[in-house]
Design a protein around this motif. Structure first.
Motif, PDB file in Angstrom:
ATOM      1  N   ILE A   1      43.304  22.821 -68.852  1.00 25.21           N
ATOM      2  CA  ILE A   1      42.171  21.950 -69.157  1.00 25.21           C
ATOM      3  C   ILE A   1      40.946  22.800 -69.463  1.00 25.21           C
ATOM      4  CG2 ILE A   1      40.548  20.298 -68.146  1.00 25.21           C
ATOM      5  CD1 ILE A   1      42.880  19.331 -66.379  1.00 25.21           C
ATOM      6  N   SER A   2      40.791  23.843 -68.662  1.00 20.09           N
ATOM      7  CA  SER A   2      39.625  24.716 -68.804  1.00 20.09           C
ATOM      8  C   SER A   2      39.921  26.063 -68.177  1.00 20.09           C
ATOM      9  CB  SER A   2      38.392  24.089 -68.144  1.00 20.09           C
ATOM     10  OG  SER A   2      38.625  23.858 -66.783  1.00 20.09           O
ATOM     11  N   MET A   3      39.019  26.978 -68.427  1.00 20.97           N
ATOM     12  CA  MET A   3      39.088  28.268 -67.747  1.00 20.97           C
ATOM     13  C   MET A   3      37.702  28.598 -67.229  1.00 20.97           C
ATOM     14  SD  MET A   3      39.672  30.883 -70.943  1.00 20.97           S
ATOM     15  CE  MET A   3      39.230  32.393 -70.154  1.00 20.97           C
ATOM     16  N   GLY A   4      37.670  29.425 -66.215  1.00 20.89           N
ATOM     17  CA  GLY A   4      36.394  29.772 -65.628  1.00 20.89           C
ATOM     18  C   GLY A   4      36.474  31.073 -64.862  1.00 20.89           C
ATOM     19  N   ARG A   5      35.400  31.394 -64.205  1.00 20.43           N
ATOM     20  CA  ARG A   5      35.310  32.611 -63.409  1.00 20.43           C
ATOM     21  C   ARG A   5      35.026  32.220 -61.969  1.00 20.43           C
ATOM     22  NH1 ARG A   5      35.381  37.611 -64.906  1.00 20.43           N
ATOM     23  NH2 ARG A   5      34.943  37.138 -67.070  1.00 20.43           N
TER      24      ARG A   5
ATOM     25  N   VAL B   1      40.096  32.106 -63.832  1.00 21.73           N
ATOM     26  CA  VAL B   1      40.894  31.018 -63.275  1.00 21.73           C
ATOM     27  C   VAL B   1      41.199  30.026 -64.389  1.00 21.73           C
ATOM     28  CG1 VAL B   1      40.964  29.178 -61.548  1.00 21.73           C
ATOM     29  CG2 VAL B   1      39.736  31.304 -61.047  1.00 21.73           C
ATOM     30  N   TYR B   2      42.461  29.632 -64.499  1.00 24.51           N
ATOM     31  CA  TYR B   2      42.884  28.608 -65.456  1.00 24.51           C
ATOM     32  C   TYR B   2      43.131  27.322 -64.689  1.00 24.51           C
ATOM     33  CZ  TYR B   2      43.380  32.350 -68.796  1.00 24.51           C
ATOM     34  OH  TYR B   2      43.118  33.415 -69.627  1.00 24.51           O
ATOM     35  N   VAL B   3      42.515  26.227 -65.135  1.00 23.34           N
ATOM     36  CA  VAL B   3      42.645  24.927 -64.473  1.00 23.34           C
ATOM     37  C   VAL B   3      43.637  24.081 -65.260  1.00 23.34           C
ATOM     38  CG1 VAL B   3      41.423  22.847 -63.722  1.00 23.34           C
ATOM     39  CG2 VAL B   3      40.259  25.077 -63.672  1.00 23.34           C
ATOM     40  N   TYR B   4      44.707  23.638 -64.588  1.00 24.26           N
ATOM     41  CA  TYR B   4      45.743  22.815 -65.212  1.00 24.26           C
ATOM     42  C   TYR B   4      45.688  21.361 -64.770  1.00 24.26           C
ATOM     43  CZ  TYR B   4      47.871  27.088 -66.899  1.00 24.26           C
ATOM     44  OH  TYR B   4      48.097  28.274 -67.552  1.00 24.26           O
ATOM     45  N   GLY B   5      45.049  21.092 -63.666  1.00 25.91           N
ATOM     46  CA  GLY B   5      44.957  19.724 -63.177  1.00 25.91           C
ATOM     47  C   GLY B   5      43.801  19.556 -62.225  1.00 25.91           C
ATOM     48  N   LYS B   6      43.316  18.314 -62.160  1.00 28.38           N
ATOM     49  CA  LYS B   6      42.225  17.969 -61.247  1.00 28.38           C
ATOM     50  C   LYS B   6      42.674  16.757 -60.446  1.00 28.38           C
ATOM     51  CE  LYS B   6      38.665  19.619 -64.393  1.00 28.38           C
ATOM     52  NZ  LYS B   6      37.409  19.300 -65.097  1.00 28.38           N
ATOM     53  N   LEU B   7      42.629  16.875 -59.123  1.00 28.03           N
ATOM     54  CA  LEU B   7      43.031  15.759 -58.290  1.00 28.03           C
ATOM     55  C   LEU B   7      41.961  14.683 -58.299  1.00 28.03           C
ATOM     56  CD1 LEU B   7      44.625  17.592 -55.229  1.00 28.03           C
ATOM     57  CD2 LEU B   7      45.741  16.676 -57.260  1.00 28.03           C
ATOM     58  N   LYS B   8      42.403  13.450 -58.099  1.00 29.57           N
ATOM     59  CA  LYS B   8      41.491  12.297 -58.056  1.00 29.57           C
ATOM     60  C   LYS B   8      41.561  11.657 -56.676  1.00 29.57           C
ATOM     61  CE  LYS B   8      40.675   9.623 -61.145  1.00 29.57           C
ATOM     62  NZ  LYS B   8      40.161   8.730 -62.058  1.00 29.57           N
ATOM     63  N   GLY B   9      40.609  10.801 -56.391  1.00 33.70           N
ATOM     64  CA  GLY B   9      40.612  10.082 -55.118  1.00 33.70           C
ATOM     65  C   GLY B   9      40.266  10.993 -53.961  1.00 33.70           C
ATOM     66  N   ARG B  10      41.051  10.887 -52.893  1.00 34.66           N
ATOM     67  CA  ARG B  10      40.713  11.634 -51.681  1.00 34.66           C
ATOM     68  C   ARG B  10      40.775  13.155 -51.861  1.00 34.66           C
ATOM     69  NH1 ARG B  10      46.008   9.620 -50.378  1.00 34.66           N
ATOM     70  NH2 ARG B  10      47.423  11.355 -50.054  1.00 34.66           N
ATOM     71  N   GLY B  11      41.490  13.647 -52.855  1.00 35.16           N
ATOM     72  CA  GLY B  11      41.574  15.092 -53.091  1.00 35.16           C
ATOM     73  C   GLY B  11      40.725  15.569 -54.247  1.00 35.16           C
ATOM     74  N   ARG B  12      39.736  14.762 -54.651  1.00 31.99           N
ATOM     75  CA  ARG B  12      38.962  15.042 -55.872  1.00 31.99           C
ATOM     76  C   ARG B  12      38.210  16.372 -55.863  1.00 31.99           C
ATOM     77  NH1 ARG B  12      36.613  11.033 -53.170  1.00 31.99           N
ATOM     78  NH2 ARG B  12      34.555  11.382 -52.300  1.00 31.99           N
ATOM     79  N   ASN B  13      38.068  16.987 -54.713  1.00 29.84           N
ATOM     80  CA  ASN B  13      37.368  18.275 -54.647  1.00 29.84           C
ATOM     81  C   ASN B  13      38.291  19.459 -54.921  1.00 29.84           C
ATOM     82  OD1 ASN B  13      34.863  17.121 -54.044  1.00 29.84           O
ATOM     83  ND2 ASN B  13      35.404  16.960 -51.892  1.00 29.84           N
ATOM     84  N   PHE B  14      39.571  19.186 -55.210  1.00 28.63           N
ATOM     85  CA  PHE B  14      40.534  20.253 -55.448  1.00 28.63           C
ATOM     86  C   PHE B  14      41.068  20.224 -56.876  1.00 28.63           C
ATOM     87  CE2 PHE B  14      40.741  19.651 -50.854  1.00 28.63           C
ATOM     88  CZ  PHE B  14      40.517  20.957 -50.443  1.00 28.63           C
ATOM     89  N   TRP B  15      41.173  21.396 -57.432  1.00 24.98           N
ATOM     90  CA  TRP B  15      41.785  21.578 -58.747  1.00 24.98           C
ATOM     91  C   TRP B  15      43.078  22.363 -58.561  1.00 24.98           C
ATOM     92  CZ3 TRP B  15      36.982  23.484 -61.963  1.00 24.98           C
ATOM     93  CH2 TRP B  15      36.115  22.399 -62.168  1.00 24.98           C
ATOM     94  N   HIS B  16      43.940  22.294 -59.571  1.00 26.30           N
ATOM     95  CA  HIS B  16      45.225  23.001 -59.557  1.00 26.30           C
ATOM     96  C   HIS B  16      45.204  23.993 -60.704  1.00 26.30           C
ATOM     97  CE1 HIS B  16      49.723  23.245 -60.015  1.00 26.30           C
ATOM     98  NE2 HIS B  16      49.549  23.447 -58.730  1.00 26.30           N
ATOM     99  N   GLY B  17      45.528  25.237 -60.424  1.00 30.70           N
ATOM    100  CA  GLY B  17      45.492  26.231 -61.481  1.00 30.70           C
ATOM    101  C   GLY B  17      46.069  27.554 -61.060  1.00 30.70           C
TER     102      GLY B  17
END
Length: 140
Positions: free
Chosen positions: A55-59, A80-96
């Motif tokens: 989805i995105s990349m970052g540092r 860091v490469y982001v492949y997914g973003k959790l929604k709902g109760r886990g919305r503060n976590f990304w997967h990458g």
């Protein structure tokens, strides 16, 4: 003549039993590789159905130490490469994943991390799709 010696100490079998019980209890609490643990969220956002395109990349803004096998360790400055973003109760976590680069020969590993650890530098996908999470998303 001396009486025959008992080869085990009186408390040895109790100690072994207690150590065994401790190992069993710890292994039930701490997630290990190839084990499913509780879901962090029921929904996720991805760029494609398989969440295989970033989805995105970052540092990384800061170091992050993974609390268990679902998460990844991140060092400040890593890409860091982001492949997914959790929604709902886990919305503060990304997967990458992070790349080894100048932090050694670290292989690329997928896992979760707090979104606050990463500053997005480039958006790679604009149209995200919402998908249900599955147990596989949280398997170690």
């Amino acid at each position: 003549m001396l009486p025959p010696r008992n080869k085990t100490q009186p408390g040895a079998s109790l100690t072994v039993l207690l150590l065994y019980a401790l190992v069993v209890c710890i292994s039930d609490v701490l997630p290990s590789r190839d084990q499913t643990v509780h879901k962090l969220a029921d929904r996720k956002l991805c760029a494609d159905e398989e969440c295989s395109h970033p989805i995105s990349m970052g540092r990384a803004r800061a170091d992050y130490t993974a609390p268990d096998c679902r998460f990844i360790n991140i060092h400040q400055g890593q890409i860091v490469y982001v492949y997914g973003k959790l929604k709902g109760r886990g919305r503060n976590f990304w997967h990458g994943s992070v790349q080894g680069g100048y932090f050694g020969e670290q292989a690329s590993v997928l896992g979760f991390f707090p979104m606050s650890v990463v500053e997005v530098t480039q958006r790679l996908a604009t149209d995200l799709i919402e998908l249900p999470t599955v147990d596989w998303d949280f398997r170690c």
